[in-house]
Each structure stands twice: as structure tokens, then as C-alpha cells.
Design a protein around this motif. Structure first.
Motif, short mmCIF file in Angstrom:
data_model
loop_
_atom_site.label_atom_id
_atom_site.label_comp_id
_atom_site.label_asym_id
_atom_site.label_seq_id
_atom_site.Cartn_x
_atom_site.Cartn_y
_atom_site.Cartn_z
N MET A 24 19.03 23.05 -24.95
CA MET A 24 19.43 21.82 -25.44
C MET A 24 17.41 20.93 -24.22
SD MET A 24 23.05 21.33 -25.16
CE MET A 24 23.58 20.60 -26.90
N THR A 25 17.40 19.69 -24.96
CA THR A 25 16.63 19.60 -24.68
C THR A 25 16.65 18.30 -25.11
OG1 THR A 25 14.69 21.58 -25.03
CG2 THR A 25 13.56 19.02 -24.99
N LEU A 26 16.20 17.25 -24.12
CA LEU A 26 16.30 15.56 -24.57
C LEU A 26 14.77 15.55 -25.05
CD1 LEU A 26 18.34 13.43 -24.14
CD2 LEU A 26 17.35 13.03 -22.13
N LYS A 27 14.67 15.14 -25.98
CA LYS A 27 13.57 14.64 -26.78
C LYS A 27 13.33 12.60 -26.92
CE LYS A 27 12.34 18.75 -28.74
NZ LYS A 27 11.23 19.13 -27.58
N GLU A 28 12.67 12.41 -27.24
CA GLU A 28 12.83 10.56 -27.58
C GLU A 28 13.38 9.64 -28.03
OE1 GLU A 28 9.06 8.21 -28.51
OE2 GLU A 28 7.79 10.34 -27.76
N THR A 29 14.34 10.96 -28.85
CA THR A 29 15.56 9.59 -29.86
C THR A 29 16.18 10.76 -30.35
OG1 THR A 29 14.29 10.34 -31.87
CG2 THR A 29 13.55 8.04 -30.45
N TYR A 30 16.36 12.03 -29.76
CA TYR A 30 17.92 13.14 -30.23
C TYR A 30 17.87 13.67 -28.88
CZ TYR A 30 13.82 16.13 -31.93
OH TYR A 30 12.91 16.57 -32.28
N VAL A 31 18.67 14.90 -28.78
CA VAL A 31 19.12 16.13 -28.25
C VAL A 31 18.45 17.49 -29.48
CG1 VAL A 31 20.20 17.34 -27.44
CG2 VAL A 31 20.18 15.07 -26.87
N ASP A 32 17.62 17.90 -29.03
CA ASP A 32 17.49 19.22 -29.69
C ASP A 32 18.44 20.88 -28.73
OD1 ASP A 32 15.64 21.30 -31.67
OD2 ASP A 32 14.50 21.68 -30.04
N VAL A 33 18.62 21.17 -29.79
CA VAL A 33 19.62 22.55 -29.49
C VAL A 33 19.00 24.11 -30.19
CG1 VAL A 33 21.54 23.59 -29.96
CG2 VAL A 33 22.06 20.85 -29.68
N ASP A 34 18.49 24.24 -28.76
CA ASP A 34 17.35 25.68 -30.14
C ASP A 34 18.88 26.64 -30.33
OD1 ASP A 34 16.86 28.19 -29.35
OD2 ASP A 34 15.35 28.32 -28.55
N GLN A 35 19.20 26.73 -31.17
CA GLN A 35 20.70 27.57 -31.78
C GLN A 35 20.93 29.86 -31.45
OE1 GLN A 35 23.21 25.81 -32.59
NE2 GLN A 35 22.74 24.54 -32.98
N GLU A 36 19.08 29.61 -31.49
CA GLU A 36 19.15 30.68 -30.26
C GLU A 36 19.11 31.44 -29.45
OE1 GLU A 36 17.17 33.78 -32.88
OE2 GLU A 36 17.86 31.98 -34.69
N ARG A 37 18.69 30.30 -28.94
CA ARG A 37 18.97 30.68 -27.22
C ARG A 37 20.71 30.00 -26.71
NH1 ARG A 37 15.18 28.38 -22.40
NH2 ARG A 37 14.16 30.42 -23.22
N CYS A 38 21.35 29.41 -27.69
CA CYS A 38 22.86 29.02 -27.09
C CYS A 38 24.11 30.36 -27.39
CB CYS A 38 23.13 27.86 -27.68
SG CYS A 38 25.05 27.60 -28.67
N THR A 39 24.53 30.20 -26.38
CA THR A 39 25.60 31.13 -26.50
C THR A 39 27.01 30.85 -26.38
OG1 THR A 39 26.07 30.76 -24.16
CG2 THR A 39 24.40 32.47 -24.52
N SER A 40 27.01 29.73 -27.54
CA SER A 40 28.74 29.16 -27.61
C SER A 40 29.27 28.94 -26.64
CB SER A 40 28.76 29.73 -29.00
OG SER A 40 27.58 29.95 -30.02
#
Length: 60
Positions: A24-40
């Protein structure tokens, strides 16, 4: 798969800070989720103070 409700999200970054795989990365106006990296693991779901994060089963 992690889903973030942008209407509920406070953009506080709590989820970003607890993610053990840095998906997860905090962007200027939202949180981006790298679904490929996420292990749930669900840690972000539990950590969100407003319940803006849900987890669904994604296709592999």
C-alpha cells in the motif's frame, strides 16, 4: 483482493504503515494498493479506524 471505499477513507495512512509487504502506498488523494504484492493477510482491514477497507477473493 483489497478494496478501499474512497468515500469512507480518511487518507490517514494507517493501512500503509501496518502492511508487512509494503503493498500500500499513500498518494496525494488516495491509497494505492499493489494487488500483485498483497498477500491478503487482512492486517490493513483490522487496522483501518473507519472500516474503509474490505477484502474479497480475487482471481488468481
Amino acid at each position: 483482493m483489497i478494496i478501499i471505499d474512497k468515500e469512507k477513507c480518511l487518507w490517514c495512512g494507517t493501512c500503509v504503515g501496518v502492511c508487512p509487504v509494503l503493498a500500500m502506498t499513500l498518494k496525494e488523494t488516495y491509497v494505492d494498493v499493489d494487488q500483485e504484492r498483497c498477500t491478503s493477510c487482512g492486517i490493513c482491514v483490522k487496522a483501518c479506524p473507519v472500516g474503509a477497507i474490505t477484502m474479497t477473493e480475487g482471481s488468481e
